[in-house]
Write an enzyme that holds these catalytic residues in place. Structure first.
Site, PDB file in Angstrom:
ATOM      1  N   TYR A  83      18.901   0.776  22.359  1.00 25.16           N
ATOM      2  CA  TYR A  83      18.554   1.298  23.672  1.00 25.16           C
ATOM      3  C   TYR A  83      18.688   0.200  24.716  1.00 25.16           C
ATOM      4  O   TYR A  83      18.650  -0.986  24.415  1.00 25.16           O
ATOM      5  CB  TYR A  83      17.102   1.807  23.682  1.00 25.16           C
ATOM      6  CG  TYR A  83      16.884   3.068  22.906  1.00 25.16           C
ATOM      7  CD1 TYR A  83      17.078   4.313  23.482  1.00 25.16           C
ATOM      8  CD2 TYR A  83      16.499   3.024  21.567  1.00 25.16           C
ATOM      9  CE1 TYR A  83      16.871   5.478  22.775  1.00 25.16           C
ATOM     10  CE2 TYR A  83      16.290   4.192  20.839  1.00 25.16           C
ATOM     11  CZ  TYR A  83      16.481   5.405  21.452  1.00 25.16           C
ATOM     12  OH  TYR A  83      16.272   6.561  20.743  1.00 25.16           O
ATOM     13  N   ARG A 126      17.640   1.224  13.480  1.00 25.41           N
ATOM     14  CA  ARG A 126      19.061   1.520  13.692  1.00 25.41           C
ATOM     15  C   ARG A 126      19.900   0.455  13.004  1.00 25.41           C
ATOM     16  O   ARG A 126      20.442  -0.457  13.628  1.00 25.41           O
ATOM     17  CB  ARG A 126      19.354   1.644  15.181  1.00 25.41           C
ATOM     18  CG  ARG A 126      18.764   2.935  15.728  1.00 25.41           C
ATOM     19  CD  ARG A 126      19.281   3.325  17.082  1.00 25.41           C
ATOM     20  NE  ARG A 126      19.061   4.738  17.312  1.00 25.41           N
ATOM     21  CZ  ARG A 126      19.344   5.366  18.444  1.00 25.41           C
ATOM     22  NH1 ARG A 126      19.877   4.701  19.440  1.00 25.41           N
ATOM     23  NH2 ARG A 126      19.114   6.651  18.568  1.00 25.41           N
ATOM     24  N   SER A 135      19.631  10.081  16.729  1.00 24.66           N
ATOM     25  CA  SER A 135      21.072  10.162  16.951  1.00 24.66           C
ATOM     26  C   SER A 135      21.590  11.576  16.720  1.00 24.66           C
ATOM     27  O   SER A 135      22.375  12.100  17.513  1.00 24.66           O
ATOM     28  CB  SER A 135      21.807   9.181  16.028  1.00 24.66           C
ATOM     29  OG  SER A 135      21.560   7.849  16.423  1.00 24.66           O
ATOM     30  N   GLN A 178      21.772   5.055   9.119  1.00 23.91           N
ATOM     31  CA  GLN A 178      22.417   5.922  10.104  1.00 23.91           C
ATOM     32  C   GLN A 178      22.307   7.396   9.734  1.00 23.91           C
ATOM     33  O   GLN A 178      22.090   8.247  10.601  1.00 23.91           O
ATOM     34  CB  GLN A 178      23.890   5.537  10.251  1.00 23.91           C
ATOM     35  CG  GLN A 178      24.103   4.252  11.036  1.00 23.91           C
ATOM     36  CD  GLN A 178      25.568   3.894  11.185  1.00 23.91           C
ATOM     37  OE1 GLN A 178      26.426   4.450  10.490  1.00 23.91           O
ATOM     38  NE2 GLN A 178      25.881   2.974  12.070  1.00 23.91           N
ATOM     39  N   ASP A 223      18.871   9.018  10.765  1.00 25.10           N
ATOM     40  CA  ASP A 223      18.452   8.833  12.151  1.00 25.10           C
ATOM     41  C   ASP A 223      18.376  10.160  12.907  1.00 25.10           C
ATOM     42  O   ASP A 223      19.388  10.676  13.373  1.00 25.10           O
ATOM     43  CB  ASP A 223      19.431   7.875  12.831  1.00 25.10           C
ATOM     44  CG  ASP A 223      19.022   7.494  14.242  1.00 25.10           C
ATOM     45  OD1 ASP A 223      18.011   8.040  14.739  1.00 25.10           O
ATOM     46  OD2 ASP A 223      19.712   6.656  14.852  1.00 25.10           O
TER      47      ASP A 223
END
Length: 373
Positions: A229, A121, A132, A126, A129
């Site tokens: 997380y 991350r 996400s 991004q 991902d």
């Protein structure tokens, strides 16, 4: 460079790892794309749509023959990869912790398995991902699922016959899914509150117009845990949070839980006693049910009722929005491969930072440090 797109075979999986949009882009890079017949049917993408943008169609054996890169949504059964050539890449969501035996089988096949959920991350990754992009849809769908099970209206309504009170929605876990759940519940007119062990999420909750519910007497996590997380909290914090949540949850109509810890069972957030404190007709949606569940009594793949409260435990929530989920997943894969595409070599060449993070197997061995620790 031949890219193979597999038809998903996992039960209930409706997504596909490529779309006509991404196939067209791969072809423009000079790749040959072969799609297994029927791969996109459950995502409302028929074979003709792929053929129209330059893809070839074939059987599983056809697409795997001499393929350099194999794309999937979920990791395929190793037995179904007969004929794949050693050294080929397999890029998909491979569930490395939950399917370790399958990872070992990929190593035995001599392929290079790339777990897209291990994507670091970092800013430049991004757009690659999958966690996400799929969690965003899960948070949205969780609210719609709750609304479908809830026997009352979401927004406050003032009518000639009287006023209907707004539903009270409590979101537990303010990651990507939680933030989207907050935003969606607010759009539907609910009165929304949210909590997280990461105190840094307070501002995000407030920015979406929701009320933050946080333990103030015991320190939580100031910033992000590993990979964005949350990490495991102290027993003192857990006790304080349970007390706070118990008093708050009893007043809620809908609760949505989203808490996950990579490589470990999902943390238990709601007990049977807390469920019993909610009024009949309330709804809880457990988005972590496939990882052990945040809610006591939640059952993966089922909607159960306890103490008059419905507990929703749908599996594979992104697949319930197959078309949009496929589009986002496919773009993640394209963004990943195209970012490393070497024009002279006519193929992607991974760097160490991302390559080492997502590579599970190579040269017949399991090589990822997270699996060897």
């Amino acid at each position: 460079m031949k890219i193979a797109v597999l038809k998903e075979t996992a039960a209930g999986e409706r997504r596909v790892s490529a779309t006509p949009e991404t196939v067209k882009k791969f072809v423009s890079l000079g790749a040959e794309v072969v799609v297994e017949r029927g791969a996109g049917d459950t995502a409302f993408l028929d074979d003709n749509a792929f053929a129209a943008v330059g893809a070839k169609l074939g059987s599983r054996a056809d697409v795997l023959a001499d393929a350099d890169i194999v794309l999937g949504v979920q990791g395929p059964d190793p037995a179904s990869l007969a004929g794949i050539k050693p050294g080929a890449w397999l890029a998909a969501g491979l569930n490395p912790f939950g399917e370790r035996a399958r990872v070992d089988a990929y190593a035995a096949l001599g392929i290079e398995a790339l777990a897209m959920e291990f994507m670091p991350r970092i800013t430049r990754a991004q757009s690659m991902d999958i966690l996400s992009s799929q969690s965003n849809l899960s948070g949205y769908k969780a609210v719609l699922d709750a609304a479908a099970e809830y026997g009352r209206a979401f927004p406050m309504m003032m009518t000639a016959a009287g006023t209907v009170s707004a539903a009270k929605v409590f979101v537990m876990g303010v990651g990507v899914a939680g933030l989207q759940a907050i935003a969606t519940a607010r759009r539907l007119g609910a009165q929304v509150s949210a909590t997280d062990v990461r105190s840094a999420t307070k501002e995000q909750i407030l920015s979406l117009g929701a009320k933050p519910i946080f333990v103030e007497t015991v320190a939580g996590i100031e910033g992000e845990g590993s990979g964005g997380y949350a990490t495991e909290m102290s027993d003192e914090y857990k006790a304080a949070q349970a007390e706070l949540v118990s008093s708050h949850i009893a007043k809620q109509d809908i609760v949505i839980t989203t808490a996950l810890i990579p490589g470990r069972p999902a943390p238990r957030l709601i007990s049977d006693a807390q469920i019993a404190s909610m009024r009949p007709g309330s709804v809880i949606v457990d988005l972590a049910v496939e990882s052990g569940g945040n809610v006591e009594g939640a059952v993966a793949g089922e909607v159960v009722e306890k103490h008059g409260v419905k507990i929703v435990g749908h599996r594979n929530v992104p697949s319930r929005l197959a078309s949009d989920a496929s589009a986002l997943f496919a773009r993640n894969l394209y963004n990943f491969l195209s970012a490393f595409w070497d024009k002279e070599a006519g193929k992607p060449v991974l760097d160490e930072e991302i390559g080492d993070a997502i590579r599970l197997t190579k040269d017949g061995k399991v090589v990822n440090e997270r699996l060897l620790a």
